[in-house]
Scaffold this active site. Sequence first.
Site, PDB file in Angstrom:
ATOM      1  CB  SER A  90      -0.921   0.034   1.216  1.00 21.15           C
ATOM      2  OG  SER A  90      -1.922  -0.934   1.068  1.00 21.15           O
ATOM      3  CB  THR A 192      -1.975   5.274   4.507  1.00 18.01           C
ATOM      4  OG1 THR A 192      -2.689   5.197   3.287  1.00 18.01           O
ATOM      5  CG2 THR A 192      -1.339   6.645   4.649  1.00 18.01           C
ATOM      6  CB  THR A 210      -0.900   6.088   0.759  1.00 18.56           C
ATOM      7  OG1 THR A 210      -1.710   4.925   0.683  1.00 18.56           O
ATOM      8  CG2 THR A 210      -1.562   7.183  -0.043  1.00 18.56           C
ATOM      9  NE  ARG A 220      -9.307   7.215  -3.696  1.00 17.49           N
ATOM     10  CZ  ARG A 220      -8.655   6.956  -2.571  1.00 17.49           C
ATOM     11  NH1 ARG A 220      -7.352   6.784  -2.590  1.00 17.49           N
ATOM     12  NH2 ARG A 220      -9.294   6.844  -1.432  1.00 17.49           N
ATOM     13  CB  VAL A 221      -6.029  12.279  -5.290  1.00 16.49           C
ATOM     14  CG1 VAL A 221      -5.228  12.767  -4.093  1.00 16.49           C
ATOM     15  CG2 VAL A 221      -5.171  12.319  -6.559  1.00 16.49           C
ATOM     16  N   GLY A 222      -6.731  10.224  -2.713  1.00 16.12           N
ATOM     17  CA  GLY A 222      -7.417  10.113  -1.425  1.00 16.12           C
ATOM     18  C   GLY A 222      -7.052  11.241  -0.477  1.00 16.12           C
ATOM     19  CG  ASP A 223      -6.877  10.145   3.616  1.00 16.46           C
ATOM     20  OD1 ASP A 223      -6.798   9.208   2.792  1.00 16.46           O
ATOM     21  OD2 ASP A 223      -6.464  10.037   4.790  1.00 16.46           O
ATOM     22  CB  THR A 243      -4.399   4.798   7.791  1.00 16.82           C
ATOM     23  OG1 THR A 243      -4.316   3.787   6.774  1.00 16.82           O
ATOM     24  CG2 THR A 243      -4.842   4.151   9.077  1.00 16.82           C
ATOM     25  N   GLY A 244      -6.988   4.651   6.053  1.00 17.54           N
ATOM     26  CA  GLY A 244      -8.321   4.124   5.795  1.00 17.54           C
ATOM     27  C   GLY A 244      -8.939   4.757   4.563  1.00 17.54           C
ATOM     28  CG  LEU A 245     -13.163   4.948   1.993  1.00 13.33           C
ATOM     29  CD1 LEU A 245     -12.527   4.299   0.768  1.00 13.33           C
ATOM     30  CD2 LEU A 245     -14.603   4.483   2.131  1.00 13.33           C
ATOM     31  N   GLY A 246      -9.992   7.112   2.263  1.00 13.18           N
ATOM     32  CA  GLY A 246      -9.661   8.532   2.195  1.00 13.18           C
ATOM     33  C   GLY A 246     -10.843   9.435   1.939  1.00 13.18           C
TER      34      GLY A 246
HETATM   35  N1  ASP Z   1      -6.001   6.689   3.071  1.00 12.19           N
HETATM   36  C1  ASP Z   1      -5.582   6.014   1.867  1.00 12.19           C
HETATM   37  C2  ASP Z   1      -6.371   6.511   0.702  1.00 12.19           C
HETATM   38  O1  ASP Z   1      -7.579   6.660   0.820  1.00 12.19           O
HETATM   39  C3  ASP Z   1      -5.740   4.549   1.925  1.00 12.19           C
HETATM   40  C4  ASP Z   1      -5.040   3.833   3.019  1.00 12.19           C
HETATM   41  O2  ASP Z   1      -4.954   4.294   4.157  1.00 12.19           O
HETATM   42  O3  ASP Z   1      -4.516   2.771   2.738  1.00 12.19           O
HETATM   43  O4  ASP Z   1      -5.802   6.677  -0.351  1.00 12.19           O
END
Ligand code: ASP
Length: 335
Positions: A90, A192, A210, A220-223, A243-246
């Site tokens: 990741s 992440t 990440t 796509r770009v996350g948090d 970390t997690g679903l951005g």
């Molecule tokens: N936060 C990251 C994202 O949404 C994903 C992750 O934590 O693995 O891109």
Amino acid sequence: MKRRNFIKNASLSSVGVAVGSSILNCAENKKEDSTTTTSKTKASLPLVIATWNVPNATAKAWGVLQNNGSVLDALEQGVMIEEADEKNQSVGKGGRPDRDGNVTLDACIMNKDGDCGAVVYMQNITHAISVARKVMEDTPHVMLAGKGAEQFAVKSGMKQENLLTEKSKKEWEEWLVEKEYKPIINIENHDTIGMLAIDKNGDISGACTTSGLAYKIAGRVGDSPIIGSGLFIDNEVGGAVATGLGEEVVKTVGSFLVVELMRQGKSPQEACEEAIGRIVNKPNSNYKNFQVGYIAVNKQGETGSYSIHEWFSMTKYQDGKNENYQSDYYLKDKA
Ligand code: ASP
């Protein structure tokens, strides 16, 4: 299974121990007991915390700080360990690709003065964190994206390489059979690396890197590279990383929220819990199907960590000890 091999520790507040390098005063102790022998305790510095079970990364960062290296060097070199580790799917090289088979990286860094740098949707460069740092230090900008970020990295002397390993390629090809795309992050399938460090002077900085959500739509770009969402530092208050679903973190500006809650007097643990609460308590929140986790540290060197689901953890290197703590989580005791 390594994440399951945690040291169970529900209380993540660090009670500092006075040592030579200590400088931060914690709150006055109201009464003495067997663990409290002085009227004031001090956090032992330096201190490094990171998301997940990443002892090599925290050890690297702590070692740099212990040898009087800068906090930015510590953070950069610490998370570089995970970026270079092909087994970590990741982050950096070996990261899982987007749905078109391209590994795209996001990263950011923030220092004690509030300066920051980030790269988003960058390909072919393993050490996204180093590029983010260069954006902060060598340009008047905060964020570079895609090809521009890659070109900037190359001009800065970084090597281009294919980040898609055979293992990640094979898994992506298996995914292609069903091509099931749902923006739901697997509860354990994300790593992440967010890292926060306090140097011997008590100054706080942070980093986050990440490859983002596996099999995401291209672009796509996350948090994680978004200052205030994936990472935020205020050297007067503390720092937080996510970390997690951005998408869920961005919608609640999570890391900024955690720091602002600490500014209002909440402990890092309370602040992380309230920030998770903002996500799960939204109308129609689908939180049972995704994970979000935060870690935080305040100016006093207290730390906190909280997630929606089980199996999130924080690695902490302090006072010569490098330990992994399982986070408390929202769904505990809830059917
Ligand atoms: N936060 C990251 C994202 O949404 C994903 C992750 O934590 O693995 O891109």
